[in-house]
Design an enzyme around this catalytic site. Structure first.
Site, short mmCIF file in Angstrom:
data_model
loop_
_atom_site.label_atom_id
_atom_site.label_comp_id
_atom_site.label_asym_id
_atom_site.label_seq_id
_atom_site.Cartn_x
_atom_site.Cartn_y
_atom_site.Cartn_z
N SER A 226 0.84 -1.20 0.00
CA SER A 226 0.00 0.00 0.00
C SER A 226 0.87 1.25 0.00
CB SER A 226 -0.89 0.01 1.25
OG SER A 226 -1.52 1.26 1.43
N TYR B 154 -2.47 0.03 10.11
CA TYR B 154 -2.66 -0.63 8.82
C TYR B 154 -1.37 -0.58 8.01
CZ TYR B 154 -3.87 -0.96 3.87
OH TYR B 154 -3.89 -1.28 2.54
#
Length: 353
Positions: free
Chosen positions: A133, A158
């Site tokens: 990501s 995250y």
């Protein structure tokens, strides 16, 4: 796309947004796909079921409902299907939700990924492509974000789990010669998109005449990338497994290089758009004005993301071509059709309840 030793391809997160589109593209190119998902209720499961139903209508698709954090189930997956390639897109997503339930991220993003790595290692998979990501860049202030810059200061949990994935994947590639490519996804949008992402949430609220919360008065920039461009990049990467670099020098300390058959690439649009402009495009597509409420930038979010995709362009010819206006118009057309369908009406009832 031509794959060496092309056998069954596992796509995890196949009921998710990107996983669904990747699986569908592979199937329509005549490949055999095993689609894995555990249908977590992070967002409406009805949307996931609707995506999965599209895949189940394809003759070369095998559905598998399972939790990748279950080591026994993952071992059986590899034993039963003997995949030649593996596209790992399953993850607990979302920056903000990681503040509320960090344990879910460890189970899905760390434990689940370890099981995938172990399976690929022992099965001799030709190429593992996995989702990282843009969030891993965290506190990095060098814009555009480049794989050659450091990404060691995540600002959300995250992002921390995705950074851990990159370290785990590199270690397996180095130790066992497993060809692995990580893709740092930037903001992806399009038909069948995630309802917690900006394009969907803004469209849904504006269409219903509800207010939308705008962080930092809309002075936030994101590298919006249309789903078809993303999928094209993923399948090109899948067909191009990395090879060890005999000239690699550890003294160079370049995060994007390795002596192992391992690579990490940004995959995005390289043209960041201001949120204010996105909202204006959605307003035009819907023919309605947005009702705005300004809010502070949420914890863990950053003001700007922008992908340097020059490495991916050189490696596989990646060239995103969809303008934001065109992509949003296609999304809005899908949104109207979907929410007018029986499944969409059920989802609307679910949201309002």
């Amino acid at each position: 796309m031509k794959l060496a030793r092309a056998g069954p391809i596992v796509v995890t997160g196949a009921a998710g947004f990107i996983g669904f589109h990747v699986a569908l593209r592979l199937l329509r190119r005549g490949l055999v796909v095993i689609g894995v998902d555990n249908f977590t209720p992070y967002y409406d499961v009805g949307l996931k079921e609707a995506r999965f139903a599209q895949l189940c209508a394809e003759p070369r698709f095998t559905p598998m409902r399972m939790d990748l954090a279950d080591q026994g189930q993952v071992k059986a997956l590899f034993s039963d299907f003997q995949p030649s390639h593996f596209v790992h897109l399953a993850a607990q997503a979302g920056v903000r939700y990681s503040l509320a339930d960090p344990h879910a991220y460890v189970q899905s993003n760390v434990v689940g990924f370890l099981n995938v790595l172990e399976g690929c290692r022992h099965a001799g998979v030709s190429h593992l492509v996995y989702a990282s990501s843009s969030s891993v860049y965290g506190a990095n202030r060098s814009i555009p974000f480049s794989e050659h810059h450091g990404a060691s200061h995540p600002v959300s949990f995250y992002a921390a789990t995705k950074s851990a994935n990159e370290c785990m994947a590199h270690s397996y590639s180095h130790l066992f010669g497993l060809p692995v490519t990580g893709l740092r996804f930037f903001t992806v949008y399009g038909p069948w998109g995630r309802p917690d992402m900006a394009v969907y949430t803004f469209t849904h609220a504006i269409a219903e005449g509800r207010t939308i919360e705008i962080a930092n008065a809309g002075r936030v920039w994101r590298d919006f990338t249309y789903i078809d461009d993303i999928v094209e990049g993923v399948v090109r990467v899948l067909a191009a497994p990395p090879r060890p670099d005999p000239d690699w020098d550890s003294r160079a300390a370049d995060p994007a290089t390795s002596s192992a058959p391992y690579r990490i690439y940004n995959i995005g649009n390289d043209r960041p758009e201001e949120i204010n402009r996105l909202i204006a495009i959605i307003e035009t597509a819907l023919g309605r004005r947005a009702l705005r409420v300004n809010v502070p930038l949420p914890p863990g979010d950053v003001l700007e993301t922008r992908a340097d995709v020059s490495d991916l362009r050189r490696a596989v010819g990646f060239a995103p071509a969809t303008a934001l206006e065109d992509g949003v118009q296609r999304f809005v057309e899908w949104y109207r059709d979907f929410h007018a369908s029986p499944v969409g009406r059920e989802r609307q009832a679910f949201i309002q309840a």
